[in-house]
Scaffold this motif. Structure first.
Motif, mmCIF file in Angstrom:
data_model
loop_
_atom_site.group_PDB
_atom_site.id
_atom_site.type_symbol
_atom_site.label_atom_id
_atom_site.label_comp_id
_atom_site.label_asym_id
_atom_site.label_seq_id
_atom_site.Cartn_x
_atom_site.Cartn_y
_atom_site.Cartn_z
ATOM 1 N N MET A 179 0.883 -1.336 -0.002
ATOM 2 C CA MET A 179 -0.095 0.101 0.076
ATOM 3 C C MET A 179 0.818 1.233 -0.060
ATOM 4 S SD MET A 179 -2.827 1.143 2.824
ATOM 5 C CE MET A 179 -4.285 -0.135 2.263
ATOM 6 N N GLU A 180 0.541 2.127 -0.783
ATOM 7 C CA GLU A 180 1.347 3.594 -0.658
ATOM 8 C C GLU A 180 1.240 4.006 0.605
ATOM 9 O OE1 GLU A 180 -1.060 2.655 -2.920
ATOM 10 O OE2 GLU A 180 0.265 2.350 -4.489
ATOM 11 N N LYS A 181 2.421 4.910 0.661
ATOM 12 C CA LYS A 181 2.595 5.551 1.996
ATOM 13 C C LYS A 181 1.553 6.758 2.379
ATOM 14 C CE LYS A 181 6.347 7.912 4.658
ATOM 15 N NZ LYS A 181 7.301 8.572 4.280
ATOM 16 N N SER A 182 1.160 6.867 3.468
ATOM 17 C CA SER A 182 0.192 7.844 4.015
ATOM 18 C C SER A 182 0.710 8.218 5.360
ATOM 19 C CB SER A 182 -1.241 7.404 3.839
ATOM 20 O OG SER A 182 -2.206 8.220 4.113
ATOM 21 N N TYR A 183 0.056 9.541 5.741
ATOM 22 C CA TYR A 183 0.460 9.996 6.810
ATOM 23 C C TYR A 183 -0.150 8.959 8.042
ATOM 24 C CZ TYR A 183 -3.961 12.443 6.412
ATOM 25 O OH TYR A 183 -5.185 12.666 6.107
ATOM 26 N N ARG A 222 -3.236 18.246 2.539
ATOM 27 C CA ARG A 222 -2.776 16.931 2.747
ATOM 28 C C ARG A 222 -2.402 16.170 1.471
ATOM 29 N NH1 ARG A 222 -0.743 15.106 7.426
ATOM 30 N NH2 ARG A 222 -1.880 15.748 9.210
ATOM 31 N N VAL A 223 -3.386 16.094 0.368
ATOM 32 C CA VAL A 223 -3.057 15.414 -0.862
ATOM 33 C C VAL A 223 -1.861 16.079 -1.555
ATOM 34 C CG1 VAL A 223 -5.462 14.446 -0.926
ATOM 35 C CG2 VAL A 223 -4.932 16.536 -2.183
ATOM 36 N N PHE A 269 -1.009 11.803 -2.657
ATOM 37 C CA PHE A 269 -1.930 10.597 -3.180
ATOM 38 C C PHE A 269 -3.167 11.183 -2.681
ATOM 39 C CE2 PHE A 269 1.877 8.185 -2.819
ATOM 40 C CZ PHE A 269 1.578 7.272 -3.929
ATOM 41 N N VAL A 270 -4.402 11.007 -3.803
ATOM 42 C CA VAL A 270 -5.630 10.895 -3.201
ATOM 43 C C VAL A 270 -6.377 9.496 -3.027
ATOM 44 C CG1 VAL A 270 -7.899 11.730 -4.337
ATOM 45 C CG2 VAL A 270 -5.771 12.995 -4.821
ATOM 46 N N GLU A 292 -2.170 8.415 -7.520
ATOM 47 C CA GLU A 292 -1.020 9.274 -7.402
ATOM 48 C C GLU A 292 -1.404 10.610 -7.856
ATOM 49 O OE1 GLU A 292 2.341 11.685 -8.421
ATOM 50 O OE2 GLU A 292 1.023 10.717 -10.055
ATOM 51 N N ILE A 293 -0.939 11.740 -7.325
ATOM 52 C CA ILE A 293 -1.580 13.137 -7.411
ATOM 53 C C ILE A 293 -1.335 13.683 -9.035
ATOM 54 C CG2 ILE A 293 0.418 14.323 -6.676
ATOM 55 C CD1 ILE A 293 -3.104 15.379 -5.821
ATOM 56 N N HIS A 294 -0.245 13.251 -9.432
ATOM 57 C CA HIS A 294 -0.001 13.917 -10.744
ATOM 58 C C HIS A 294 -1.029 13.230 -11.851
ATOM 59 C CE1 HIS A 294 2.973 16.557 -9.369
ATOM 60 N NE2 HIS A 294 3.526 15.598 -8.496
ATOM 61 N N HIS A 295 -1.191 11.818 -11.715
ATOM 62 C CA HIS A 295 -1.970 11.163 -12.513
ATOM 63 C C HIS A 295 -3.480 11.614 -12.315
ATOM 64 C CE1 HIS A 295 -3.395 7.593 -14.874
ATOM 65 N NE2 HIS A 295 -4.292 7.417 -13.856
ATOM 66 N N PHE A 296 -3.635 11.822 -11.165
ATOM 67 C CA PHE A 296 -5.191 12.495 -10.530
ATOM 68 C C PHE A 296 -5.279 13.754 -11.442
ATOM 69 C CE2 PHE A 296 -7.983 14.713 -7.562
ATOM 70 C CZ PHE A 296 -8.991 13.612 -7.622
ATOM 71 N N LEU A 297 -4.321 14.415 -11.315
ATOM 72 C CA LEU A 297 -4.555 16.012 -12.060
ATOM 73 C C LEU A 297 -4.490 15.809 -13.633
ATOM 74 C CD1 LEU A 297 -2.017 17.737 -9.670
ATOM 75 C CD2 LEU A 297 -4.589 18.181 -9.797
#
Length: 133
Positions: free
Chosen positions: A1-5, A30-31, A36-37, A84-89
């Motif tokens: 799983m991706e790292k989250s806070y 946070r994102v 990450f979203v 992933e945020i850049h993929h999301f955007l």
């Protein structure tokens, strides 16, 4: 799983209890920080819902625990998954815009979250990211 806070129970409850617009700002921060979203999905795909006007909306959260908390009733059987945020955007939000969908930012089990256009959400995240670089 991706790292989250890390998120403890007290933080989870305090953030979940914030007003919608405060949760929206928390989400943007946070994102942008963690890049990450989180959404909910199963083997058939990502969950969606309808707003009060019948528009199709996709819910998004800043942490998998908030998504899990909403994985009851109509979304039972779904699990948090990251984007992933850049993929999301670059892919998700433009695709949602093209499909006429809206984003439900940080819904909780009792509140629907802030409903925004993908374009607005993209602008807000990109503005926050520009302050971090």
């Amino acid at each position: 799983m991706e790292k989250s806070y890390s998120l403890n129970r007290q933080q989870f409850q305090a953030i979940s209890a914030l007003a919608s617009h405060q949760r929206y700002r928390h989400f943007i921060g946070r994102v942008s920080d963690w890049e990450f979203v989180w959404g909910l999905r199963n083997e058939d795909g990502w969950v969606t819902a309808s707003d009060n006007s019948g528009n199709l909306v996709s819910p998004f959260w800043p942490h998998p625990d908030y998504a899990t908390a909403c994985a009851g009733s109509e979304w039972a059987g779904n699990s948090p998954a990251s984007i992933e945020i850049h993929h999301f955007l670059s892919r998700w939000l433009p695709g949602m815009e093209k499909d006429g969908m809206l984003a439900a930012v940080f819904p909780t089990p009792t509140m629907q979250g802030v409903i925004v256009s993908p374009r607005q959400l993209q602008r807000d995240i990109e503005e926050e990211l520009s302050h971090l670089e």
